[in-house]
Design a protein around this motif. Sequence first.
Motif, PDB file in Angstrom:
ATOM      1  N   VAL A 113       0.831  -1.207   0.000  1.00 39.24           N
ATOM      2  CA  VAL A 113       0.000   0.000   0.000  1.00 39.24           C
ATOM      3  C   VAL A 113       0.863   1.255   0.000  1.00 39.24           C
ATOM      4  O   VAL A 113       0.562   2.246  -0.696  1.00 39.24           O
ATOM      5  N   ILE A 114       1.953   1.227   0.748  1.00 38.60           N
ATOM      6  CA  ILE A 114       2.810   2.404   0.903  1.00 38.60           C
ATOM      7  C   ILE A 114       3.345   2.897  -0.434  1.00 38.60           C
ATOM      8  O   ILE A 114       3.466   4.105  -0.673  1.00 38.60           O
ATOM      9  N   PHE A 115       3.658   1.984  -1.326  1.00 38.15           N
ATOM     10  CA  PHE A 115       4.291   2.357  -2.594  1.00 38.15           C
ATOM     11  C   PHE A 115       3.290   2.811  -3.655  1.00 38.15           C
ATOM     12  O   PHE A 115       3.651   3.010  -4.810  1.00 38.15           O
ATOM     13  N   THR A 116       2.031   2.946  -3.259  1.00 40.04           N
ATOM     14  CA  THR A 116       1.033   3.477  -4.186  1.00 40.04           C
ATOM     15  C   THR A 116       0.732   4.946  -3.910  1.00 40.04           C
ATOM     16  O   THR A 116      -0.067   5.548  -4.605  1.00 40.04           O
ATOM     17  N   ILE A 117       1.369   5.519  -2.884  1.00 41.20           N
ATOM     18  CA  ILE A 117       1.104   6.909  -2.518  1.00 41.20           C
ATOM     19  C   ILE A 117       2.420   7.632  -2.242  1.00 41.20           C
ATOM     20  O   ILE A 117       3.454   7.009  -2.022  1.00 41.20           O
ATOM     21  N   HIS A 118       2.357   8.982  -2.256  1.00 43.02           N
ATOM     22  CA  HIS A 118       3.556   9.790  -2.010  1.00 43.02           C
ATOM     23  C   HIS A 118       3.792   9.925  -0.511  1.00 43.02           C
ATOM     24  O   HIS A 118       2.876  10.177   0.266  1.00 43.02           O
ATOM     25  N   ILE A 119       5.067   9.780  -0.101  1.00 44.49           N
ATOM     26  CA  ILE A 119       5.427   9.868   1.319  1.00 44.49           C
ATOM     27  C   ILE A 119       6.699  10.690   1.470  1.00 44.49           C
ATOM     28  O   ILE A 119       7.636  10.551   0.674  1.00 44.49           O
ATOM     29  N   ASP A 120       6.738  11.534   2.481  1.00 47.00           N
ATOM     30  CA  ASP A 120       7.947  12.268   2.842  1.00 47.00           C
ATOM     31  C   ASP A 120       8.784  11.364   3.752  1.00 47.00           C
ATOM     32  O   ASP A 120       8.619  11.346   4.971  1.00 47.00           O
ATOM     33  N   TRP A 121       9.713  10.610   3.159  1.00 48.59           N
ATOM     34  CA  TRP A 121      10.458   9.608   3.913  1.00 48.59           C
ATOM     35  C   TRP A 121      11.409  10.238   4.932  1.00 48.59           C
ATOM     36  O   TRP A 121      11.722   9.623   5.950  1.00 48.59           O
ATOM     37  N   GLY A 122      11.854  11.465   4.676  1.00 49.53           N
ATOM     38  CA  GLY A 122      12.697  12.146   5.649  1.00 49.53           C
ATOM     39  C   GLY A 122      11.945  12.408   6.944  1.00 49.53           C
ATOM     40  O   GLY A 122      12.469  12.190   8.047  1.00 49.53           O
ATOM     41  N   ASP A 123      10.699  12.855   6.804  1.00 52.46           N
ATOM     42  CA  ASP A 123       9.872  13.103   7.986  1.00 52.46           C
ATOM     43  C   ASP A 123       9.542  11.795   8.700  1.00 52.46           C
ATOM     44  O   ASP A 123       9.513  11.737   9.937  1.00 52.46           O
ATOM     45  N   VAL A 124       9.309  10.740   7.913  1.00 54.40           N
ATOM     46  CA  VAL A 124       9.031   9.424   8.497  1.00 54.40           C
ATOM     47  C   VAL A 124      10.214   8.957   9.340  1.00 54.40           C
ATOM     48  O   VAL A 124      10.054   8.484  10.467  1.00 54.40           O
ATOM     49  N   ALA A 125      11.432   9.098   8.792  1.00 59.10           N
ATOM     50  CA  ALA A 125      12.630   8.672   9.516  1.00 59.10           C
ATOM     51  C   ALA A 125      12.799   9.464  10.815  1.00 59.10           C
ATOM     52  O   ALA A 125      13.120   8.901  11.870  1.00 59.10           O
ATOM     53  N   LEU A 126      12.555  10.781  10.740  1.00 55.58           N
ATOM     54  CA  LEU A 126      12.698  11.624  11.928  1.00 55.58           C
ATOM     55  C   LEU A 126      11.710  11.211  13.007  1.00 55.58           C
ATOM     56  O   LEU A 126      12.089  11.011  14.177  1.00 55.58           O
ATOM     57  N   ARG A 127      10.433  11.063  12.638  1.00 57.42           N
ATOM     58  CA  ARG A 127       9.395  10.782  13.631  1.00 57.42           C
ATOM     59  C   ARG A 127       9.427   9.337  14.113  1.00 57.42           C
ATOM     60  O   ARG A 127       8.833   9.015  15.138  1.00 57.42           O
ATOM     61  N   THR A 128      10.110   8.483  13.374  1.00 56.20           N
ATOM     62  CA  THR A 128      10.272   7.103  13.843  1.00 56.20           C
ATOM     63  C   THR A 128      11.167   7.057  15.078  1.00 56.20           C
ATOM     64  O   THR A 128      10.904   6.315  16.035  1.00 56.20           O
TER      65      THR A 128
END
Length: 372
Positions: A113-128
């Motif tokens: 599902v994740i690869f069907t939409i746009h994601i800000d991976w930098g923000d994901v890494a930070l908030r993880t």
Amino acid sequence: MVFTYPLMCAIQMISARIGRVTGHGLAANMGRVFPAWIVMILVTLLFIANTINIGADLAAMGAAAKLVLGWGQHTFTVGFAVVSLVAQLFIPYHRYVRYLKWLTLVLFAYVGVIFTIHIDWGDVALRTFVPQLSLTGDMITMVVAIIGTTISPYLFFWQASEEVEDEEADAAKPLLRKPSQATYELGRIQWDTYAGMGFSNLIAFFIILTTAVTLHASGMTDIQTAADAADALRPVAGEFAFMLFSLGIIGTGLLAIPVLAGSAAYAVGESRGWKTGLENKPWQAVGFYTVIGLATVLGIAVDYSPIDPIKALFWTAVINGVISVPIMAAMMIVASRRHEMGRFVATIGQRILGWTVTAIMAGATAAMFIFR
């Protein structure tokens, strides 16, 4: 998910260690250390939580199937329950476990599902690694639920009992009776747990991320049913993501139901001194399979009740988080006693992490009640 990984690994390794070392499941070992009434209370709480969880899973699966095909929610719910129950009753464990292992691959639907939409991976890494948390009742309750659904009591009982099942299937002996196998077996348990919990946390991470970047980002924060969740995902993330999510619900339920029912049956059966084990025929372990059937049938009733399956899943996770505290404490005591474990007591690292997660859950549970 990053922070819970080492804690999950420690607890599951301890569970497996107890089963492999003693040749008995967790409830049986607890019965040797604690009074019968304490064990029965813990087992009863586990059975109640597992039954509600089964019902919520079945209801969610039926709703997801209706979304895909457009009809028959209750029919599919009952059908999934029957398929799962028949498989447990009539397919030998050594064959059945292969299907369960391969079925875990369906969980990659949530990764897809994740690869069907746009994601800000930098923000994901930070908030993880630097999450934004607030000390509120709702946030603390969510933390208890998340830990309760990942470091969950039914997994403790299942892990220990499946070590016993595998041991008997391989005609092996408990490590207390054959200590020469310890190096290999404990090493296998260690790496198997690292890999299994890693896979588990990876999938959980993507489930959380999928929800955050689709439903939550679109302001959909009050999902009432699994059907609402899947249907709301369609306009946000597209038809492909909608289908993957729906299939993920069904696949996850098919994987979870036999584990939930089986772990309850192991716990009840061992505490009562019954013959247990999925390798037995139904007429060879009547009480054990009766518990499996009862948990599944009672679970079906949830689908016909006014209980919302999404809320049921959430609050079951909270219940699991609460009851995990005494169960983990009891398990840590068993794993640390030389009388039960011989020279194969839990390692210092496992004991530190095991008591740490027990203390964290106890603190979170207390805070949840204080701040509610």
